[in-house]
Write an enzyme that holds these catalytic residues in place. Structure first.
Site, PDB file in Angstrom:
ATOM      1  N   SER A   1      11.914   1.243   5.331  1.00 13.05           N
ATOM      2  CA  SER A   1      11.732   2.336   4.360  1.00 13.05           C
ATOM      3  C   SER A   1      12.803   2.300   3.279  1.00 13.05           C
ATOM      4  O   SER A   1      13.230   3.339   2.774  1.00 13.05           O
ATOM      5  CB  SER A   1      11.758   3.691   5.080  1.00 13.05           C
ATOM      6  OG  SER A   1      10.752   3.770   6.053  1.00 13.05           O
ATOM      7  N   ARG A   2      13.218   1.085   2.904  1.00 12.80           N
ATOM      8  CA  ARG A   2      14.343   0.930   1.990  1.00 12.80           C
ATOM      9  C   ARG A   2      13.941   0.899   0.527  1.00 12.80           C
ATOM     10  O   ARG A   2      14.789   0.990  -0.357  1.00 12.80           O
ATOM     11  CB  ARG A   2      15.087  -0.370   2.299  1.00 12.80           C
ATOM     12  CG  ARG A   2      14.337  -1.624   1.857  1.00 12.80           C
ATOM     13  CD  ARG A   2      15.134  -2.905   2.037  1.00 12.80           C
ATOM     14  NE  ARG A   2      15.413  -3.159   3.433  1.00 12.80           N
ATOM     15  CZ  ARG A   2      16.628  -3.453   3.896  1.00 12.80           C
ATOM     16  NH1 ARG A   2      17.653  -3.539   3.068  1.00 12.80           N
ATOM     17  NH2 ARG A   2      16.820  -3.680   5.162  1.00 12.80           N
TER      18      ARG A   2
ATOM     19  N   SER B   1      11.337  -3.545   3.995  1.00 10.78           N
ATOM     20  CA  SER B   1      11.299  -3.027   5.364  1.00 10.78           C
ATOM     21  C   SER B   1      12.253  -1.858   5.460  1.00 10.78           C
ATOM     22  O   SER B   1      13.005  -1.565   4.532  1.00 10.78           O
ATOM     23  CB  SER B   1      11.713  -4.126   6.365  1.00 10.78           C
ATOM     24  OG  SER B   1      13.050  -4.518   6.138  1.00 10.78           O
TER      25      SER B   1
ATOM     26  N   GLY C   1       2.881   2.048  -2.314  1.00  6.41           N
ATOM     27  CA  GLY C   1       3.002   2.563  -3.674  1.00  6.41           C
ATOM     28  C   GLY C   1       4.311   2.248  -4.350  1.00  6.41           C
ATOM     29  O   GLY C   1       4.746   2.992  -5.242  1.00  6.41           O
TER      30      GLY C   1
ATOM     31  N   GLU D   1       7.881   6.122   7.852  1.00  3.30           N
ATOM     32  CA  GLU D   1       7.846   5.834   9.285  1.00  3.30           C
ATOM     33  C   GLU D   1       7.968   7.098  10.132  1.00  3.30           C
ATOM     34  O   GLU D   1       7.500   7.134  11.262  1.00  3.30           O
ATOM     35  CB  GLU D   1       8.964   4.861   9.652  1.00  3.30           C
ATOM     36  CG  GLU D   1       8.870   3.539   8.914  1.00  3.30           C
ATOM     37  CD  GLU D   1      10.034   2.617   9.223  1.00  3.30           C
ATOM     38  OE1 GLU D   1       9.976   1.965  10.273  1.00  3.30           O
ATOM     39  OE2 GLU D   1      10.972   2.546   8.411  1.00  3.30           O
TER      40      GLU D   1
ATOM     41  N   GLY E   1       0.819  -1.198   0.000  1.00  6.64           N
ATOM     42  CA  GLY E   1       0.000   0.000   0.000  1.00  6.64           C
ATOM     43  C   GLY E   1       0.854   1.250   0.000  1.00  6.64           C
ATOM     44  O   GLY E   1       0.341   2.362  -0.123  1.00  6.64           O
TER      45      GLY E   1
ATOM     46  N   LYS F   1      15.209   9.919  -0.263  1.00  4.62           N
ATOM     47  CA  LYS F   1      15.480   9.119   0.925  1.00  4.62           C
ATOM     48  C   LYS F   1      14.264   8.248   1.203  1.00  4.62           C
ATOM     49  O   LYS F   1      13.185   8.463   0.655  1.00  4.62           O
ATOM     50  CB  LYS F   1      15.740  10.009   2.151  1.00  4.62           C
ATOM     51  CG  LYS F   1      16.913  10.960   2.025  1.00  4.62           C
ATOM     52  CD  LYS F   1      17.012  11.862   3.242  1.00  4.62           C
ATOM     53  CE  LYS F   1      18.100  12.919   3.055  1.00  4.62           C
ATOM     54  NZ  LYS F   1      18.166  13.867   4.196  1.00  4.62           N
ATOM     55  N   GLY F   2      14.440   7.290   2.101  1.00  3.86           N
ATOM     56  CA  GLY F   2      13.307   6.489   2.524  1.00  3.86           C
ATOM     57  C   GLY F   2      12.395   7.295   3.435  1.00  3.86           C
ATOM     58  O   GLY F   2      12.862   8.090   4.259  1.00  3.86           O
TER      59      GLY F   2
END
Length: 753
Positions: free
Chosen positions: A515-516, A513, A476, A713, A474, A709-710
């Site tokens: 935010s990578r 995971s 994207g 979170e 979700g 960047k990630g």
């Protein structure tokens, strides 16, 4: 040869392209694992017992097996001995409860039947004879002298008793620094256990293939599941295929395998397809965030300059480690937050308890520490008479400055985010009676290692296929890959198809995971597209007899050969000629481990956020109303502003959960009291602020495509301390325990008065 078909292509990066698959999610047309049809499949139900710690004496399945339609009952005794154990870091979790139950809801058997109703009726008929044993359900109980040992069947795993491992970080002389401080703030903070509450409960299907097995699962890490299953089942990787449809929410809870190994063993034993769809209550008993108790001593000068920070944290992991020890390691690594500390010491313990195993959860240990460290900053500001915004700006590290000694420096000008948030909340404006404002900052280290691979195919007609193993939960991800490919290859984004979720089709991706995805897989897709452009330019040059020399592939969507510039698609079609065909590009992003680093490698980027809120508190009832909620994230570059807003809004609202209402409650037998949607409250639109504002800082200083960047979170990392600060500003009440319920606020008001 067809005509050039790339007309209408344009730059999509930086624009709000609608999310691929978004309409299907909203309309209900998307098929999740539980929606897939498997004619003739056996339905499976779980057998559990009603306590959190017990020895299993016997299991009698005769009555269940006598029920027409029940095909099999699988227990640990039916598995190859010794019973295989698994886990992403520690192999401590048995495929099924083996001799004992270590948390409420741990499966002791699986029942397979021709219908789901019969499977559940059969599960109710399985008689489990057990002897309840003393369990430890709190941190205090687990750390007490002589406490029962949770992992008594796995020897040599824990450091001592129920302490699995202790992480220690720091620099400088804390004792010497303490002697120079004008103010020392000393407090203990608690953070609750909360569940992920994905809308899609756990669901999985195991299909024997003759040579091996296919497993359908909403797991975030398909290749990790493939590896674990291959190891447990003694199969080659090539004989284990994982198909992972887009999850209906995961937030870290579906990172690692849980019930898939048991289901796979059952399917192979029976030679039949087996399907397990958990209830919401069973999903509650499979995943949660680690609770924490954090004691902090912090020193400042009279002017508010940071002198030292000493943080001692205990994280409540649960019965099995899962990825919990990694959560402790990363969450506490930046225990001092994004501040300049001359001396710092962090001691963080991963503690096992007889509770649902904790796992990754959006923020990965950082929200727990941010609650404590940011609350300390506010406590110091109050004691010194310093504005809480100014004490943060005074001590915030600058771009290029180290936060951790010897570590990669700050990768952003974070002061900009703080100033933006303060302006948006109206920090200097007068506060009406009963209202308060709070502000907080927090940081999370991004991925420290990784390997993402992508294959991109530019077909003769100008359409594009992108193969990427990242799971789209979700957030994207597929939209971003399509945008990158569209721009780099000069085609309309509608002509790009992204394929994912099948280990037999897409190349390897370590995990989804931290935010990578934008940074790691984004760079892999980008490299694959540029690989195609180099190939097209070379073949076109050969075809037209252009002189040799370096090929200029600069400029997305075009290739330049000699003095000629033309679109990638046009050059590809002319180069391929009447034989047609395609160009295939490969891309890879790899960040290898660094064994001597405490986290196995330095963060690829930092995820920074500043949150500011304005609240109104009814002092008669303790009820809190969130009036204004501002979140500002440092993102490097917005590749898709619409998705950035969506991710930040979602994270900000999710952060309200552990801040205001969410907490898992256990009785004295370790059973979850508030099990399920009726008794466990999560934020609804009624809890969202009257005004929710998200904003970003863009400096193009990230390691991802085009300076990104990630994200995703950051907006929940410091929600709790910002609200806690605002509650004090409105009422004068100081609260150190989450969540900030009306009862807790009312009690603090009356007790402290």
């Amino acid at each position: 040869m067809t005509e050039d078909t790339d007309g209408g292509a344009g730059r999509t990066i930086g624009t709000g392209i609608r999310r691929f698959g978004g309409a299907e999610r909203v309309s209900g047309a998307q098929e999740f694992v539980a929606d897939l049809a498997f004619p003739g499949a056996l339905e499976v139900a779980l057998v559990t017992i009603e306590c959190g710690s017990a020895d299993i004496l016997a299991i009698d399945a005769s009555e269940a097996l006598a029920l027409p339609g029940v095909v099999a009952v699988l227990t640990a005794a039916d598995l190859p001995q010794p019973v295989r154990r698994f886990g992403p870091a520690y192999q401590d979790r048995p495929v099924l409860a083996d001799g004992s139950v270590t948390y409420h809801g741990e499966p002791v058997a699986l029942v397979a039947a021709t219908t789901a109703g019969l499977a559940h009726r059969g599960a109710a008929l399985v008689a489990v004879d057990y002897r309840e044993t003393p369990g430890v359900y709190t941190l205090e109980a687990a750390l007490a002298d002589g406490a029962p040992v949770v992992q008594r069947h796995v020897t040599g795993m824990a450091e001592e008793g129920n302490v699995l491992r202790t992480r220690r970080y720091g620099w400088g002389d804390v004792a010497a620094a303490e002697a120079t401080a004008d103010l020392i703030v000393d407090n203990t903070y608690t953070f609750p256990m909360v569940t992920h509450f994905p809308i899609e409960p756990l669901a999985m299907v195991a299909v024997p293939t003759g040579e091996g097995i296919e497993v359908y699962s909403a797991v975030q890490h398909p290749y990790l599941l493939q590896r674990m299953l291959a190891s447990i089942l003694d199969l080659d990787l090539s004989c284990v295929r994982v198909l992972a449809p887009d999850p209906g929410g995961a937030f870290g809870g579906k990172q690692n395998p849980k019930l898939e190994p048991a289901l796979a063993m059952l399917a192979l034993r029976l030679g039949r397809t087996c399907r397990l769809v958990c209830s919401l209550e069973e999903t509650f008993q499979a995943m949660r965030r680690a609770g924490a108790r954090i004691h902090v001593r912090t020193g400042f000068t009279q002017e508010g300059v940071a002198v030292f920070h000493q943080l001692d944290a205990d994280y409540q992991l649960g019965a099995y480690v899962d990825i919990g020890e990694r959560v402790v390691a990363k969450g506490s690594y930046l225990g001092g937050g994004p501040y300049r500390w001359p001396a710092l010491r962090t001691v963080a313990r991963a503690v096992l308890t007889n509770t649902v195993p904790s796992t990754a959860f959006r923020g990965f240990g950082a929200p727990q520490v941010a609650w404590a460290t940011e609350s300390q900053m506010d406590a110091a500001a109050r004691a010194l008479g310093v504005d809480s915004l100014q004490i943060r700006l005074l001590n915030l590290v600058s771009a290029g400055e180290e936060m951790v000694r010897g570590e990669v420096p700050a990768d952003g000008d974070w002061r900009q985010s703080v100033e933006k948030a303060a302006a948006a909340i109206g920090w200097t404006e007068p506060r009406p009676p009963g209202r308060g404002r709070g502000i907080a900052v927090a940081i999370k280290p991004g991925a420290t290692t990784g390997l993402s691979q992508s294959i991109v195919r530019l077909l003769f007609d100008g359409s594009v296929l992108v193969y990427a193993g990242t799971s789209d939960m979700g957030q994207g991800a597929r939209t971003i890959w399509a945008q990158i490919a569209a721009d780099e290859l000069g085609v309309p984004v509608e002509r790009v198809t992204v394929v994912s979720g099948d280990t037999a089709v897409v190349p390897f991706d370590l995990q989804t995971s931290a935010s990578r995805s934008t940074v790691f897989m984004g760079n892999a897709v980008l490299d694959a597209c540029r690989d195609i452009r180099r190939q097209v330019a070379q073949m076109y040059a050969d075809e037209v007899g252009a002189p040799g020399g370096p090929l200029d592939v600069d400029g997305p969507g075009v290739v330049r050969v000699a003095d000629e510039e033309l679109s990638v698609v046009s050059a590809a079609q002319r180069a391929l000629g009447p034989l047609r065909g395609e160009f295939i590009g490969q891309g890879r992003t790899r960040k290898p481990p660094v064994p001597e680093h405490p986290l196995g490698g330095s963060p690829a980027f930092f995820e920074f956020n500043c949150t500011a809120v304005e609240v109104e508190v009814d002092v008669e009832t303790g009820e809190l109303t969130l009036l204004r909620h501002v979140s500002v994230s440092d993102v490097g570059r917005e590749l898709n502003p619409l998705q950035v807003v969506s991710q930040d809004e979602g994270a900000a609202i999710m952060g309200l959960g552990h801040s205001l209402m969410e907490h898992m409650i256990l009785d004295d037998r370790g059973r979850l009291v508030n099990l399920g949607a009726l008794d466990y409250r999560i934020p609804t639109f009624a809890d969202v602020a009257d005004t929710l504002v998200t904003d970003v800082v863009e400096n193009g200083d990230g390691p991802g495509p085009y300076g990104s960047k990630g994200i995703s979170e950051g907006a929940l990392l410091c929600t709790a301390p910002a609200i806690g600060s605002a509650v004090y500003d409105a009422t004068g009440a100081v609260i150190t325990d989450l969540p900030l319920t009306a009862e807790r606020i009312w009690t603090a008001l009356h007790t402290q008065q």
